[in-house]
Design an enzyme around this catalytic site. Structure first.
Site, PDB file in Angstrom:
ATOM      1  N   TYR A 148       0.994  -1.246   0.140  1.00 38.26           N
ATOM      2  CA  TYR A 148       0.080   0.078  -0.026  1.00 38.26           C
ATOM      3  C   TYR A 148       0.821   1.449   0.127  1.00 38.26           C
ATOM      4  CZ  TYR A 148      -4.120   2.929   1.172  1.00 38.26           C
ATOM      5  OH  TYR A 148      -4.958   3.849   1.178  1.00 38.26           O
ATOM      6  N   SER A 149       1.724   1.335   0.847  1.00 40.21           N
ATOM      7  CA  SER A 149       2.524   2.547   1.081  1.00 40.21           C
ATOM      8  C   SER A 149       3.535   2.677  -0.322  1.00 40.21           C
ATOM      9  CB  SER A 149       3.858   2.370   2.147  1.00 40.21           C
ATOM     10  OG  SER A 149       3.042   2.030   3.315  1.00 40.21           O
TER      11      SER A 149
END
Ligand SMILES: NC(=O)c1ccc[n+]([C@@H]2O[C@H](COP(=O)([O-])OP(=O)(O)OC[C@H]3O[C@@H](n4cnc5c(N)ncnc54)[C@H](O)[C@@H]3O)[C@@H](O)[C@H]2O)c1
Length: 257
Positions: A148-149
């Site tokens: 996600y990051s």
């Protein structure tokens, strides 16, 4: 009312719930003609019926053609909002290849493919608006969620690139970077979300409100949580101190698991 939006043809991906549904409702309330996209056809149809829009279900990667058909003409505003999140790696945990592949596809490539389909028309007309729902994770990071990051950093980088490349040719770009927002995604975030996102979580309508303020002020970066600007500056100015602070929160999280 925001003049740029009245009667505009607007597409919102992942608008069957959460932030996308709030964006779709707000655009409709501002007088736009809205295409509601979601992988979940039932959810897309329910939101479209509620706001007098048109449902175009399917993968956010490939809906520009169908959206133009539904609008009977050009897409003026495209909200690349659909996203996926996984808590996919901790110390010693196996790499979740599926999580990484899907995150790249939905969080980054869907934006790239949509822009590819929209740009020829936007450049010919000399106008178009691309709204990317990124995340504060795209400016900072998210504990326990490397895919996600990384992909949210990618989405932000792509939005910046679009803005700097086509700004002088009439293309406006906005990157929405909230921390916690009370949606199904936040509810599924687990203990990391409980620790760092829930305490300051806001409603999806507040994200739509922040976007409309940003459109009125012609701002690229939309920060529904204003404190994110300070964290972003701290990360750039003193990266080792910022990393040490984040590591401290990581350890606090590990102690709660
Ligand atoms: N909720 C938060 O705390 C938060 C914070 C920052 C950023 N965001 C971002 O906001 C966006 C919306 O998230 P949300 O919180 O409203 O989540 P949500 O899970 O409530 O809604 C996401 C919607 O996207 C749809 N979707 C997923 N993949 C799709 C695809 N390939 N094509 C079309 N639709 C698809 C889902 O069916 C769902 O209805 C995401 O990009 C997310 O990363 C969320």
């Amino acid at each position: 009312m925001v003049e740029a939006v009245q009667d505009a043809g607007v597409v919102v991906t992942g608008a069957g719930g959460g932030i996308g549904a709030a964006l779709a409702r707000r655009f409709a309330a501002e007088g736009a003609r809205v295409v509601v996209n979601d992988l979940d056809a039932g959810k897309a149809e329910a939101v479209a019926a509620e706001i007098g829009g048109t449902a175009v279900p399917g993968d956010a990667s490939a809906i520009v053609g169908d959206a133009r058909e539904a609008l009977g003409g050009a897409v003026d505003v495209f909200c690349a909002n659909a996203g996926v999140a996984f808590e996919d790696a901790g110390a010693g945990e196996p790499l979740d290849e599926k999580a990484w592949a899907l995150s790249w596809d939905v969080n980054v490539m869907a934006h790239v493919r949509a822009a590819q389909a929209l740009l020829p028309d936007w450049l010919e007309r000399g106008r178009g608006r691309f709204v990317s729902t990124v995340s504060a994770a795209g400016l900072l990071t998210m504990l326990g969620a490397p895919s996600y990051s990384v992909t949210k950093h990618g989405a932000l980088a792509f939005a910046e690139w679009l803005s700097l490349t086509y700004g002088h040719r009439g293309v406006r770009v906005h990157a929405i970077c909230p921390q916690g927002v009370r949606t199904d995604m936040l509810a599924a975030t687990g203990s990391a979300g409980d620790l760092v996102l829930q305490p300051t979580a806001i409603e999806p309508e507040a994200v739509a409100e922040a976007l409309f303020r940003g459109i009125a002020e012609d701002r690229f970066l939309i920060l529904p949580h204003p404190e994110v600007a300070e964290y972003y500056q701290a990360r750039a100015a003193t990266p080792d101190r910022w990393l040490a602070g984040m590591n401290h929160i990581q350890q606090k999280w590990e102690a709660t698991r």
